[in-house]
Scaffold this active site. Structure first.
Site, PDB file in Angstrom:
ATOM      1  N   CYS A   1      24.184  34.783  52.238  1.00  0.00           N
ATOM      2  CA  CYS A   1      23.743  33.475  52.767  1.00  0.00           C
ATOM      3  C   CYS A   1      23.974  32.357  51.767  1.00  0.00           C
ATOM      4  CB  CYS A   1      22.257  33.535  53.151  1.00  0.00           C
ATOM      5  SG  CYS A   1      21.170  33.621  51.726  1.00  0.00           S
TER       6      CYS A   1
ATOM      7  N   HIS B   1      35.013  27.353  37.226  1.00  0.00           N
ATOM      8  CA  HIS B   1      34.831  28.774  37.539  1.00  0.00           C
ATOM      9  C   HIS B   1      33.372  29.168  37.669  1.00  0.00           C
ATOM     10  CE1 HIS B   1      38.945  29.266  35.344  1.00  0.00           C
ATOM     11  NE2 HIS B   1      39.100  28.913  36.589  1.00  0.00           N
TER      12      HIS B   1
ATOM     13  N   CYS C   1      23.831  34.500  46.547  1.00  0.00           N
ATOM     14  CA  CYS C   1      23.756  35.602  47.513  1.00  0.00           C
ATOM     15  C   CYS C   1      25.145  35.884  48.068  1.00  0.00           C
ATOM     16  CB  CYS C   1      22.811  35.199  48.664  1.00  0.00           C
ATOM     17  SG  CYS C   1      22.733  36.449  49.947  1.00  0.00           S
TER      18      CYS C   1
ATOM     19  N   ASN D   1      35.138  27.341  31.416  1.00  0.00           N
ATOM     20  CA  ASN D   1      34.113  28.229  30.867  1.00  0.00           C
ATOM     21  C   ASN D   1      32.929  28.348  31.811  1.00  0.00           C
ATOM     22  OD1 ASN D   1      35.802  28.316  28.695  1.00  0.00           O
ATOM     23  ND2 ASN D   1      34.613  26.872  27.456  1.00  0.00           N
ATOM     24  N   VAL D   2      32.270  29.480  31.711  1.00  0.00           N
ATOM     25  CA  VAL D   2      31.107  29.749  32.576  1.00  0.00           C
ATOM     26  C   VAL D   2      29.843  29.916  31.717  1.00  0.00           C
ATOM     27  CG1 VAL D   2      32.515  30.804  34.389  1.00  0.00           C
ATOM     28  CG2 VAL D   2      31.641  32.247  32.538  1.00  0.00           C
TER      29      VAL D   2
ATOM     30  N   ASN E   1      44.432  23.682  19.497  1.00  0.00           N
ATOM     31  CA  ASN E   1      44.410  25.144  19.578  1.00  0.00           C
ATOM     32  C   ASN E   1      44.956  25.705  18.268  1.00  0.00           C
ATOM     33  OD1 ASN E   1      44.893  27.922  20.334  1.00  0.00           O
ATOM     34  ND2 ASN E   1      44.814  27.228  22.472  1.00  0.00           N
TER      35      ASN E   1
ATOM     36  N   ASP F   1      46.443  28.370  17.998  1.00  0.00           N
ATOM     37  CA  ASP F   1      47.702  29.062  18.342  1.00  0.00           C
ATOM     38  C   ASP F   1      48.583  28.194  19.232  1.00  0.00           C
ATOM     39  OD1 ASP F   1      46.710  31.226  17.019  1.00  0.00           O
ATOM     40  OD2 ASP F   1      46.087  32.338  18.803  1.00  0.00           O
TER      41      ASP F   1
HETATM   42  C1  BV8 Z   1      43.341  32.091  42.438  1.00  0.00           C
HETATM   43  C2  BV8 Z   1      35.178  33.327  35.615  1.00  0.00           C
HETATM   44  C3  BV8 Z   1      44.407  32.201  44.402  1.00  0.00           C
HETATM   45  C4  BV8 Z   1      34.816  34.765  35.627  1.00  0.00           C
HETATM   46  C5  BV8 Z   1      37.585  33.211  35.321  1.00  0.00           C
HETATM   47  C6  BV8 Z   1      47.494  38.733  40.083  1.00  0.00           C
HETATM   48  C7  BV8 Z   1      46.361  39.174  40.748  1.00  0.00           C
HETATM   49  C8  BV8 Z   1      45.305  38.320  41.088  1.00  0.00           C
HETATM   50  C9  BV8 Z   1      45.389  36.974  40.745  1.00  0.00           C
HETATM   51  C10 BV8 Z   1      46.526  36.543  40.078  1.00  0.00           C
HETATM   52  C11 BV8 Z   1      47.571  37.400  39.749  1.00  0.00           C
HETATM   53  N1  BV8 Z   1      48.506  36.673  39.071  1.00  0.00           N
HETATM   54  C12 BV8 Z   1      48.094  35.385  38.974  1.00  0.00           C
HETATM   55  C13 BV8 Z   1      46.918  35.289  39.612  1.00  0.00           C
HETATM   56  C14 BV8 Z   1      46.123  34.088  39.748  1.00  0.00           C
HETATM   57  C15 BV8 Z   1      44.985  34.201  38.742  1.00  0.00           C
HETATM   58  C16 BV8 Z   1      45.540  33.979  37.355  1.00  0.00           C
HETATM   59  O1  BV8 Z   1      45.895  32.868  37.009  1.00  0.00           O
HETATM   60  N2  BV8 Z   1      45.630  35.090  36.588  1.00  0.00           N
HETATM   61  C17 BV8 Z   1      46.150  34.995  35.231  1.00  0.00           C
HETATM   62  C18 BV8 Z   1      45.439  36.038  34.353  1.00  0.00           C
HETATM   63  C19 BV8 Z   1      47.653  35.243  35.280  1.00  0.00           C
HETATM   64  N3  BV8 Z   1      44.067  33.144  39.088  1.00  0.00           N
HETATM   65  C20 BV8 Z   1      43.075  33.429  39.937  1.00  0.00           C
HETATM   66  O2  BV8 Z   1      42.847  34.522  40.400  1.00  0.00           O
HETATM   67  C21 BV8 Z   1      42.255  32.221  40.346  1.00  0.00           C
HETATM   68  N4  BV8 Z   1      42.219  32.181  41.774  1.00  0.00           N
HETATM   69  O3  BV8 Z   1      44.422  31.923  41.952  1.00  0.00           O
HETATM   70  O4  BV8 Z   1      43.176  32.245  43.740  1.00  0.00           O
HETATM   71  C22 BV8 Z   1      44.194  32.566  45.769  1.00  0.00           C
HETATM   72  C23 BV8 Z   1      45.046  32.012  46.689  1.00  0.00           C
HETATM   73  C24 BV8 Z   1      44.889  32.324  47.978  1.00  0.00           C
HETATM   74  C25 BV8 Z   1      43.867  33.186  48.363  1.00  0.00           C
HETATM   75  C26 BV8 Z   1      42.997  33.744  47.426  1.00  0.00           C
HETATM   76  C27 BV8 Z   1      43.167  33.427  46.115  1.00  0.00           C
HETATM   77  C28 BV8 Z   1      40.838  32.349  39.828  1.00  0.00           C
HETATM   78  C29 BV8 Z   1      40.864  32.274  38.337  1.00  0.00           C
HETATM   79  C30 BV8 Z   1      39.428  32.243  37.833  1.00  0.00           C
HETATM   80  C31 BV8 Z   1      39.099  33.569  37.216  1.00  0.00           C
HETATM   81  N5  BV8 Z   1      37.775  33.466  36.586  1.00  0.00           N
HETATM   82  N6  BV8 Z   1      36.371  33.146  34.788  1.00  0.00           N
HETATM   83  C32 BV8 Z   1      34.187  35.155  34.336  1.00  0.00           C
HETATM   84  O5  BV8 Z   1      34.334  34.439  33.327  1.00  0.00           O
HETATM   85  O6  BV8 Z   1      33.526  36.196  34.334  1.00  0.00           O
HETATM   86  S1  BV8 Z   1      38.934  32.869  34.365  1.00  0.00           S
HETATM   87  C33 BV8 Z   1      38.610  33.241  32.732  1.00  0.00           C
HETATM   88  O7  BV8 Z   1      39.843  33.004  32.037  1.00  0.00           O
HETATM   89  C34 BV8 Z   1      37.631  32.317  32.065  1.00  0.00           C
HETATM   90  O8  BV8 Z   1      37.072  31.336  32.900  1.00  0.00           O
HETATM   91  C35 BV8 Z   1      38.482  31.611  31.023  1.00  0.00           C
HETATM   92  O9  BV8 Z   1      38.059  30.351  30.762  1.00  0.00           O
HETATM   93  C36 BV8 Z   1      39.780  31.640  31.697  1.00  0.00           C
HETATM   94  C37 BV8 Z   1      40.982  31.237  30.940  1.00  0.00           C
HETATM   95  O10 BV8 Z   1      40.944  31.841  29.705  1.00  0.00           O
HETATM   96  P1  BV8 Z   1      40.765  30.849  28.452  1.00  0.00           P
HETATM   97  O11 BV8 Z   1      39.568  29.984  28.688  1.00  0.00           O
HETATM   98  O12 BV8 Z   1      42.038  30.144  28.196  1.00  0.00           O
HETATM   99  O13 BV8 Z   1      40.394  31.850  27.324  1.00  0.00           O
HETATM  100  P2  BV8 Z   1      41.407  32.795  26.537  1.00  0.00           P
HETATM  101  O14 BV8 Z   1      40.609  33.824  25.829  1.00  0.00           O
HETATM  102  O15 BV8 Z   1      42.523  33.218  27.447  1.00  0.00           O
HETATM  103  O16 BV8 Z   1      42.088  31.815  25.458  1.00  0.00           O
HETATM  104  C38 BV8 Z   1      41.276  31.272  24.422  1.00  0.00           C
HETATM  105  C39 BV8 Z   1      42.143  30.235  23.745  1.00  0.00           C
HETATM  106  O17 BV8 Z   1      41.345  29.602  22.763  1.00  0.00           O
HETATM  107  C40 BV8 Z   1      43.340  30.831  23.028  1.00  0.00           C
HETATM  108  O18 BV8 Z   1      44.462  30.006  23.279  1.00  0.00           O
HETATM  109  C41 BV8 Z   1      42.957  30.759  21.555  1.00  0.00           C
HETATM  110  O19 BV8 Z   1      44.086  30.505  20.722  1.00  0.00           O
HETATM  111  C42 BV8 Z   1      42.053  29.573  21.542  1.00  0.00           C
HETATM  112  N7  BV8 Z   1      41.030  29.586  20.496  1.00  0.00           N
HETATM  113  C43 BV8 Z   1      40.460  30.651  19.868  1.00  0.00           C
HETATM  114  N8  BV8 Z   1      39.547  30.213  18.968  1.00  0.00           N
HETATM  115  C44 BV8 Z   1      39.535  28.849  19.053  1.00  0.00           C
HETATM  116  C45 BV8 Z   1      40.480  28.452  20.012  1.00  0.00           C
HETATM  117  N9  BV8 Z   1      40.714  27.164  20.319  1.00  0.00           N
HETATM  118  C46 BV8 Z   1      39.998  26.237  19.640  1.00  0.00           C
HETATM  119  N10 BV8 Z   1      39.079  26.532  18.699  1.00  0.00           N
HETATM  120  C47 BV8 Z   1      38.820  27.822  18.376  1.00  0.00           C
HETATM  121  N11 BV8 Z   1      37.904  28.114  17.445  1.00  0.00           N
HETATM  122 ZN    ZN Z   2      20.858  35.763  51.124  1.00  0.00          ZN
END
Ligand code: BV8
Ligand code: ZN
Length: 244
Positions: A144, A133, A141, A104-105, A218, A220
């Site tokens: 820099c 993340h 920046c 989380n962020v 979770n 789900d």
């Molecule tokens: C990387 C910051 C490699 C930003 C986030 C195709 C194209 C590009 C990339 C990819 C691709 N295919 C795969 C990738 C890799 C990609 C990835 O994994 N994509 C996924 C979608 C398939 N990963 C990346 O790009 C990462 N970098 O791989 O670099 C690389 C290698 C070489 C060279 C260059 C690069 C970077 C990933 C970071 C992205 N940034 N956030 C912002 O927030 O603005 S990720 C974003 O999703 C959030 O941080 C979030 O935390 C994260 C995961 O989501 P969840 O936290 O799980 O949230 P979600 O809504 O999905 O689920 C909520 C869950 O809670 C559910 O299960 C629900 O049931 C449950 N819930 C609901 N209510 C409750 C509950 N649980 C408990 N109590 C409740 N009340």
């Molecule tokens: Zn700067």
């Protein structure tokens, strides 16, 4: 939530574990009012997060991306950590070997850490989360690497380049030191407590399976459910305080 056998088993696993890594996702903040990424309410003006949280989106329309982040920053600043954040902070403060690693962020784990450390008169850093993340409360920046807290201007005071939110976007590498430390912690952990993540974003989702045992909280089912030792079907706010 009644004390199911799974909850009793999970509680004893938590108590017996020496080193615990807590891996959280957006679900741990849902009960604080922060919309999750993939659940209802995760949308903003019909954009999906994967469409805006990318370097390409920022290059194409930095103002639109900043508008989304400013909206989210304002939203999380009006939210409070919930019982799950506080219980996890208390766990990390009350015994050694517990580290919180979050995707989380929203800064809510850090706020709970400060609140609980103050209440317990303990040093806050034990409960400070490893933010895989980054944080939407900080900007950096684009040239820099100067980092700023709550900024308002869009340009770097030092070099004049455009500022960006200090988060990791899709397609961007995580900070090697941060993901390296998280993987080291998970490899050495007796238990990974996974709370509120859909476990589809890598490399974060790959951390749980490095630990000796996994408990998932979770409402789900997720891709982790089938391999978790125990999967508690409930919300973070209801289940986590009963685990600690
Ligand atoms: C990387 C910051 C490699 C930003 C986030 C195709 C194209 C590009 C990339 C990819 C691709 N295919 C795969 C990738 C890799 C990609 C990835 O994994 N994509 C996924 C979608 C398939 N990963 C990346 O790009 C990462 N970098 O791989 O670099 C690389 C290698 C070489 C060279 C260059 C690069 C970077 C990933 C970071 C992205 N940034 N956030 C912002 O927030 O603005 S990720 C974003 O999703 C959030 O941080 C979030 O935390 C994260 C995961 O989501 P969840 O936290 O799980 O949230 P979600 O809504 O999905 O689920 C909520 C869950 O809670 C559910 O299960 C629900 O049931 C449950 N819930 C609901 N209510 C409750 C509950 N649980 C408990 N109590 C409740 N009340
Ligand atoms: Zn700067």
């Amino acid at each position: 939530m009644e004390m199911t056998t799974d909850l009793v088993r999970a509680r004893s696993l938590v108590q017996r574990a020496g080193r615990i890594v807590v891996l959280t996702g957006a679900g741990v903040s849902a009960e604080s009012g922060v919309p999750t990424f993939r659940g209802a309410g995760g949308l903003w003006r019909n954009f999906r997060p994967e469409e805006l949280a990318t370097p390409e989106a920022f290059a194409r329309d930095p103002e639109l991306v900043w508008e989304w982040y400013r909206w989210r920053r304002e939203l999380v600043q009006n939210c409070e950590p919930n019982a799950a954040h506080h219980a996890l902070a208390t766990l990390a403060l009350s015994r050694d070997g517990v580290r919180i690693v979050t995707q989380n962020v929203d800064g809510l784990h850090a706020r709970a850490a400060v609140a609980r450390a103050t209440a317990l008169g303990a040093r806050v850093d034990a409960a400070f989360p490893l933010e895989l993340h980054g944080s939407i409360l900080r900007s950096r920046c684009t040239r820099c690497e100067t980092r700023l807290g709550d900024d308002t201007q869009a340009r770097c005071a030092r070099c004049g380049a455009r500022l960006r939110p200090d988060v990791v976007w899709f397609g961007e590498m995580l900070d090697p030191d941060v993901i390296g430390e998280a993987q080291r912690l998970a490899r050495n952990a007796d238990l990974c407590l996974v709370v509120g993540t859909s476990a589809i974003v890598y490399p974060a989702a790959g951390l749980a399976s490095l630990a000796r045992a996994v408990i998932e909280v979770n409402p789900d089912v997720t891709p982790l459910t089938s391999t978790a030792d125990i999967s508690l079907r409930g919300t973070a706010g209801a289940v986590v305080p009963q685990l600690i």
